[in-house]
Scaffold this active site. Structure first.
Site, PDB file in Angstrom:
ATOM      1  N   ASP A  79       7.298  15.855  -8.172  1.00 39.30           N
ATOM      2  CA  ASP A  79       8.525  16.276  -8.001  1.00 39.30           C
ATOM      3  C   ASP A  79       8.985  17.328  -8.553  1.00 39.30           C
ATOM      4  O   ASP A  79      10.139  17.519  -8.866  1.00 39.30           O
ATOM      5  CB  ASP A  79       9.314  15.076  -7.816  1.00 39.30           C
ATOM      6  N   GLU A 134       5.430  -6.368   0.457  1.00 40.75           N
ATOM      7  CA  GLU A 134       5.629  -5.102   1.116  1.00 40.75           C
ATOM      8  C   GLU A 134       5.100  -5.002   2.636  1.00 40.75           C
ATOM      9  O   GLU A 134       3.973  -6.083   2.931  1.00 40.75           O
ATOM     10  CB  GLU A 134       4.830  -3.903   0.418  1.00 40.75           C
TER      11      GLU A 134
END
Length: 354
Positions: free
Chosen positions: A41, A219
Site C-alpha cells: 500500500d 470465510e
C-alpha cells in the site's frame, strides 16, 4: 577577431558542448524496481522538492523523506505515530497516506481494535512546517453517518472543495467491497451522505475465489473487491484509479472517470472503464500490481516535472497479501482523450530516476 578565429572559437565551443552533453548522459542516475524490498500500500506526496513516502507497516505510522525516490532505501525515516494499546485504532494499521491542506499535515489510515470487522479510517494532524518534526495529534474517526466498515481512504482538494474516496461495505459482511465518495466539511469530518460510485460488477473484477484454508475458518467462498481508490486529475477531468479482484489473485487497476460536468457526488457523473487499465506482467517478473498512487516528479529545471505512478506488486504468482508486496514506480502518459495511459509494469531493469 578574424573570421578564421571566429570559426575556430565556434568549433571549440561546439566540441565542449558535445563533451558536456555526453558526460551528462553517462552521469544520468538510474534505479531498478522495486525501490524498496517491502512496502504494501505505498503512497507518495511530492511537495516543495521533497518526496514524502508511507506504506503499511501494520504496527505504526512511519514516514520517509527524500529528495529522490531512487534513494528511498537510505532515506531519512521516522515513526511519527504509534497508537496507544487498547484504542479502537491500535491494530492492523493499513494504507497510510500523508496529505497537506491549509498549511497543515494530515495522515489518513485504516485500523481496528479486534479484527477486520472493526476496521475504520482515522486521521492525525501536525501543524509543523516539516512533518518529520512537531507533534502528531489524533483528530478522530472519519466515517459516514452509518459508521460502516471502511478502509483505504484518500482525499483531494478539487477546485477548493475537499472530497474523500474509500472502500467500504454496503452492509454487514456480504462478500463485496465498493468504492464510496463524500464531501468533507474539514480534513477530518465527512459532510453529508456517502455515495457509492463503483462496485465489482464487471467480469474482470469478479475473480474473488477465497483460498480453501480461509473457507475452513468461516470465510465466504468468494469476495469481490473494489478498493484502494486514488484520485488523479488531468485538466478538467478527475479520475479515480482503484484496485480490483484480490491481492491474493490477479490484482489489477480499474478506472472511474468524471468528465468535469455534473454533480461530482452523482454516481451517474462517473463512467467505469470496461476493462482493467493496468494488469500484471509475468514476463517482466511483476504479479498482482495494485494500490496505485500518482505523483509529479520534482523538476530540476523549474518545469512541471513528469507524471509517475507508484504501486505495489509481488515477485511471483503465489506471494499473496503479505510483506513480499514491494513498491514499484514508473512514468506514465496521457491518451488523446485525456485519460491516463499506464502501459504495463516495466521490467526490473535500470531506468532514469524521477
Amino acid at each position: 577577431m578574424t573570421f578564421s578565429r571566429i570559426k575556430s572559437w565556434f568549433l571549440v565551443s561546439a566540441l565542449l558542448l558535445l563533451i558536456l552533453t555526453n558526460h551528462h548522459v553517462v552521469a544520468q542516475r538510474t534505479f531498478t524496481n522495486p525501490i524498496k524490498n517491502s512496502g504494501p500500500d505505498p503512497w507518495v506526496l511530492q511537495k516543495d522538492g521533497w518526496y514524502y513516502y508511507m506504506n503499511t507497516t501494520g504496527r505504526n505510522l512511519t514516514l520517509w523523506k527524500t529528495r529522490n525516490l531512487a534513494d528511498l532505501n537510505t532515506a531519512e525515516s521516522k515513526i511519527i505515530y504509534t497508537p496507544p494499546a487498547g484504542k479502537p485504532y491500535s491494530r492492523e494499521l493499513w494504507a497510510p497516506e500523508i496529505h497537506s491542506f491549509n498549511g497543515r499535515w494530515y495522515v489518513y489510515f485504516s485500523a481496528d481494535s479486534l479484527n477486520n470487522l472493526s476496521h475504520r479510517v482515522w486521521v492525525i494532524e501536525n501543524t509543523s512546517p516539516d512533518p518529520m518534526q512537531g507533534e502528531w495529534t489524533m483528530k478522530g474517526k472519519i466515517g459516514d453517518k452509518g459508521d460502516h466498515w471502511a478502509i483505504d481512504m484518500s482525499v483531494i482538494d478539487f477546485d477548493g472543495q475537499l472530497y474523500a474516496a474509500w472502500s467500504g461495505w454496503e452492509g454487514p459482511t456480504n462478500g463485496r467491497q465498493d468504492i464510496y465518495l463524500a464531501k468533507l466539511k474539514n480534513p477530518w469530518t465527512i459532510d453529508g451522505d456517502r455515495v457509492k460510485i463503483s462496485q465489482p460488477d464487471q467480469p474482470w473484477e469478479q475473480h474473488g475465489d477465497v483460498p480453501q484454508e480461509w473457507q475452513k475458518n468461516g470465510e465466504i467462498p468468494k469476495i469481490y473487491v473494489n478498493e484502494g481508490p486514488e484520485f488523479l486529475r488531468h485538466d478538467n477531468k478527475l479520475f479515480i484509479v482503484y484496485s480490483a479482484n484480490a491481492c491474493w489473485l490477479d490484482y489489477s487497476l480499474g478506472l472511474l472517470t468524471y468528465e468535469g460536468k455534473g454533480n461530482l457526488l452523482d454516481p451517474k457523473s462517473w463512467t467505469k472503464s470496461a476493462q482493467a487499465v493496468f494488469t500484471q506482467a509475468p514476463e517482466n517478473g511483476v504479479w498482482a500490481p495494485g494500490h496505485g498512487g500518482f505523483f509529479r516528479s520534482s523538476s530540476r529545471d523549474g518545469g512541471l516535472g513528469q507524471d509517475w505512478m507508484i504501486y505495489h506488486a509481488n515477485p511471483s504468482a503465489t506471494d499473496g497479501c503479505g510483506n513480499k508486496r514491494a513498491p514499484h514506480i514508473q512514468p506514465f502518459t496521457w491518451n488523446a482523450d485525456g485519460s491516463p495511459n499506464f502501459g504495463k509494469p516495466v521490467p526490473k531493469t535500470p531506468m532514469p530516476i524521477p
